[in-house]
Design an enzyme around this catalytic site. Structure first.
Site, PDB file in Angstrom:
ATOM      1  N   ASP A  30       0.856  -1.192   0.000  1.00  0.00           N
ATOM      2  CA  ASP A  30       0.000   0.000   0.000  1.00  0.00           C
ATOM      3  C   ASP A  30       0.891   1.240   0.000  1.00  0.00           C
ATOM      4  O   ASP A  30       1.900   1.280   0.708  1.00  0.00           O
ATOM      5  CB  ASP A  30      -0.897  -0.013   1.240  1.00  0.00           C
ATOM      6  N   ILE A  31       0.520   2.263  -0.787  1.00  0.00           N
ATOM      7  CA  ILE A  31       1.340   3.479  -0.855  1.00  0.00           C
ATOM      8  C   ILE A  31       1.147   4.380   0.362  1.00  0.00           C
ATOM      9  O   ILE A  31       1.929   5.299   0.586  1.00  0.00           O
ATOM     10  CB  ILE A  31       1.091   4.275  -2.155  1.00  0.00           C
ATOM     11  N   ASN A  85     -13.345  -2.868   1.617  1.00  0.00           N
ATOM     12  CA  ASN A  85     -14.407  -1.863   1.683  1.00  0.00           C
ATOM     13  C   ASN A  85     -15.283  -1.971   0.443  1.00  0.00           C
ATOM     14  O   ASN A  85     -14.780  -2.163  -0.660  1.00  0.00           O
ATOM     15  CB  ASN A  85     -13.795  -0.466   1.770  1.00  0.00           C
ATOM     16  N   GLY A  91     -15.786   3.496   2.536  1.00  0.00           N
ATOM     17  CA  GLY A  91     -14.402   3.912   2.337  1.00  0.00           C
ATOM     18  C   GLY A  91     -13.747   3.399   1.075  1.00  0.00           C
ATOM     19  O   GLY A  91     -12.539   3.578   0.899  1.00  0.00           O
ATOM     20  N   SER A  93     -12.351   3.634  -2.358  1.00  0.00           N
ATOM     21  CA  SER A  93     -11.968   4.752  -3.218  1.00  0.00           C
ATOM     22  C   SER A  93     -11.536   4.293  -4.606  1.00  0.00           C
ATOM     23  O   SER A  93     -11.550   5.079  -5.547  1.00  0.00           O
ATOM     24  CB  SER A  93     -10.855   5.587  -2.573  1.00  0.00           C
ATOM     25  N   HIS A  98     -10.444  -5.256  -3.892  1.00  0.00           N
ATOM     26  CA  HIS A  98      -9.114  -5.391  -3.310  1.00  0.00           C
ATOM     27  C   HIS A  98      -9.230  -5.710  -1.834  1.00  0.00           C
ATOM     28  O   HIS A  98     -10.189  -5.333  -1.183  1.00  0.00           O
ATOM     29  CB  HIS A  98      -8.255  -4.142  -3.547  1.00  0.00           C
ATOM     30  N   HIS A 100      -7.184  -5.336   1.667  1.00  0.00           N
ATOM     31  CA  HIS A 100      -6.095  -4.777   2.452  1.00  0.00           C
ATOM     32  C   HIS A 100      -5.675  -5.848   3.451  1.00  0.00           C
ATOM     33  O   HIS A 100      -6.528  -6.438   4.123  1.00  0.00           O
ATOM     34  CB  HIS A 100      -6.563  -3.558   3.251  1.00  0.00           C
TER      35      HIS A 100
END
Length: 112
Positions: A30-31, A85, A91, A93, A98, A100
Site C-alpha cells: 500500500d502506498i 471496503n 471507504g 476509493s 481489493h 487490504h
C-alpha cells in the site's frame, strides 16, 4: 477496464512495489500504509467490489484469499487483518475489488 487504477497496476502500466503475482491475482504494498505491514491483493480480472462477486468470479476471489494466507505464512505473520471496503460510505476509493492485509501492530475494534 481501461481507466481502472488497479487494472493498470496489475498490467504493469503503473509502477508498484510487488509482493506477489500469478496468473489470477497481484499483490503490492500500500502506498499509504496504516500498519507496519500493509499490502493489497487484487484479482487481475476487473471486479468492482465484494458486491459484484457471483458464481462466475467466486473462484478467483477464493484464490485471492488463499494467496493472502500464503503471503502471510511466508512473511511469518501470525496475526493479521483482511479488509475489503464496499462502496463509498464504507471507504472504497478504487472501484476494483481489493483486500487490504494489515499486520504488525495491535488492531482496534470497532475499526473506523
Amino acid at each position: 477496464m481501461s481507466d481502472c487504477l488497479f487494472c493498470k497496476i496489475a498490467a504493469g502500466e503503473i509502477p508498484s512495489s510487488k509482493v506477489y503475482e500469478d496468473a489470477l491475482c497481484y499483490a503490492f504494498d500500500d502506498i499509504d500504509p496504516k500498519a507496519p505491514t500493509h499490502f493489497l491483493v487484487i484479482p487481475k480480472q476487473h471486479i468492482p467490489s465484494v458486491a459484484a462477486v457471483d458464481e462466475s468470479n467466486s473462484a478467483v476471489v477464493a484464490h485471492c484469499l488463499a494467496v493472502i494466507a500464503k503471503i502471510a505464512r511466508e512473511k511469518g505473520m501470525d496475526s493479521f487483518r483482511v479488509v475489503s471496503n464496499t462502496g463509498e460510505q464504507a471507504g472504497q476509493s478504487v472501484f476494483h475489488l481489493h483486500f487490504h492485509v494489515l499486520s504488525g501492530r495491535d488492531m482496534t475494534w470497532p475499526p473506523g
